[in-house]
Scaffold this active site. Structure first.
Site, PDB file in Angstrom:
ATOM      1  CG  HIS A 121      -1.786  -1.158   1.365  1.00 52.95           C
ATOM      2  ND1 HIS A 121      -2.641  -1.571   0.365  1.00 52.95           N
ATOM      3  CD2 HIS A 121      -1.954  -2.030   2.393  1.00 52.95           C
ATOM      4  CE1 HIS A 121      -3.299  -2.642   0.772  1.00 52.95           C
ATOM      5  NE2 HIS A 121      -2.902  -2.943   1.989  1.00 52.95           N
TER       6      HIS A 121
ATOM      7  CD  GLU B 202      -3.244  -3.393   5.691  1.00 53.41           C
ATOM      8  OE1 GLU B 202      -4.313  -2.935   5.240  1.00 53.41           O
ATOM      9  OE2 GLU B 202      -2.649  -4.368   5.187  1.00 53.41           O
TER      10      GLU B 202
ATOM     11  CG  HIS C 216       0.680  -6.537   3.425  1.00 52.19           C
ATOM     12  ND1 HIS C 216       0.975  -5.330   2.835  1.00 52.19           N
ATOM     13  CD2 HIS C 216      -0.670  -6.625   3.398  1.00 52.19           C
ATOM     14  CE1 HIS C 216      -0.141  -4.711   2.497  1.00 52.19           C
ATOM     15  NE2 HIS C 216      -1.161  -5.485   2.822  1.00 52.19           N
TER      16      HIS C 216
ATOM     17  NE  ARG D  41      -5.481  -7.739  -6.653  1.00 49.31           N
ATOM     18  CZ  ARG D  41      -6.367  -7.176  -7.465  1.00 49.31           C
ATOM     19  NH1 ARG D  41      -6.022  -6.831  -8.691  1.00 49.31           N
ATOM     20  NH2 ARG D  41      -7.602  -6.971  -7.056  1.00 49.31           N
TER      21      ARG D  41
END
Length: 320
Positions: free
Chosen positions: A96, A113, A170, A190
């Site tokens: 991200h 996150e 991740h 991705r």
């Protein structure tokens, strides 16, 4: 003004999802349900209020028109998002962006996150970081499909906590149910998707290699959450991550075994009930609580009490 807003969940079908979220007593739609957007004001899935003055209105609407509920906190969008994820199969290997890159390229917030592992099957693991030392080495290993050599694996079990700053490669892998606390962002790049084909389109899902190269932290350096624990009678209050480690949110794990009193310290508080039963009391008003509920304690909740046998995750906004 309303002190607590109970929310209706939003469910998302995903190629890697299943039906395990039924364990939270949700009336799940059919299909491979991978995500419960539990507390969200994001345009891709904002929750509606289930009680009180604002029943039927969305979190996004309230942020726009009733900012006093959130202590008049600045910002053009609700800053946090809580999800529950059911990884029946492995999620794509992804990364991200931070705030600056997301604002320029996606009109979104960045996405830092963290995961609280609600459940994990034996042998479950995450992709968390990578082994490349330079950007050139990273790109070469991606282009050559050297995934076993590139990707860093980390075993997980029920009760583990993982902090995932933006820029971290991740993936949740198969057999994991996790509560995710994050910035209110839906921007994902991705790197690898196991060459899966989307059943709807009949095509492989899009990869975003150049964006991923641009935002990935190289070399990888994990950030320790510095989790701390305190007792409150028979109850346990755990700070999973907080400032200065995280500038975007503080996240707490409340294991309530008897009555615990809380005082407001932040503009508002997001709470998810993972298990158990109990009550929430605010100014003589008592609300029954059970697993699968999600609610916002607004700025008008100055003091509240939790009682019963409850397993909760709570988050509050940071200073970013």
């Amino acid at each position: 003004m309303d002190e607590v807003l109970f929310l209706n969940p939003v469910f998302k079908e995903k190629i890697w999802g299943g039906q395990e979220l039924k364990k939270f007593d949700y009336d799940l739609p059919k299909g491979d349900i991978g995500e419960c957007w539990a507390i969200s004001g994001h345009a891709h899935g904002t929750n509606t209020v289930a009680n009180g003055t604002f029943v039927g209105q969305t979190v996004a609407q309230l942020w726009a028109t009733q900012r006093s509920l959130f202590d008049d906190m600045p910002g053009d969008r609700f800053p946090l998002l809580t999800k529950i994820l059911d990884a029946e199969a492995s999620l794509s290997v992804q990364v991200h962006p931070g705030d600056a890159y997301a604002a320029e390229h996606a009109n979104d917030l960045g996405k830092t996150e963290c995961w609280y592992i609600i459940d994990a099957k034996p042998g479950a693991y995450l992709i968390f970081g990578h082994h490349a030392k330079t950007k050139a080495e990273f790109e070469t290993m991606v282009q050559n499909g050297q995934w076993d050599a590139l990707l860093r694996k980390q075993s997980v079990k029920k009760g583990d906590f993982v902090y995932v700053p933006s820029g971290t490669v991740h993936a949740l892998n198969a057999g994991i149910i996790a509560l995710e606390s994050q910035q209110s962002s839906d921007t994902t790049y991705r790197l690898y998707d196991y060459d899966r084909v989307d059943a709807t389109t009949g095509k492989k899902r899009e990869l975003h290699l150049q964006d991923a190269y641009n935002v990935t932290q190289i070399p990888f350096a994990p950030v320790a959450a510095n989790t701390t624990t305190q007792k409150a009678g028979a109850s346990t209050l755990i700070t999973l991550v907080s400032e200065p480690v995280s500038e975007y949110f503080n996240v707490y794990h409340w294991l309530i075994k008897d009555k615990v009193d809380f005082n407001k310290q932040y503009p508002f508080t997001l709470v998810s009930v993972l298990d158990g039963q109990g009550t929430l009391t605010i100014d003589q008003q008592t609300y029954p609580l059970h697993k699968g509920q999600h609610f916002i304690l607004t700025a008008y909740a100055k003091h509240w009490t939790l009682d019963g046998d409850l397993d909760c995750i709570a988050s509050v906004p940071g200073k970013a």
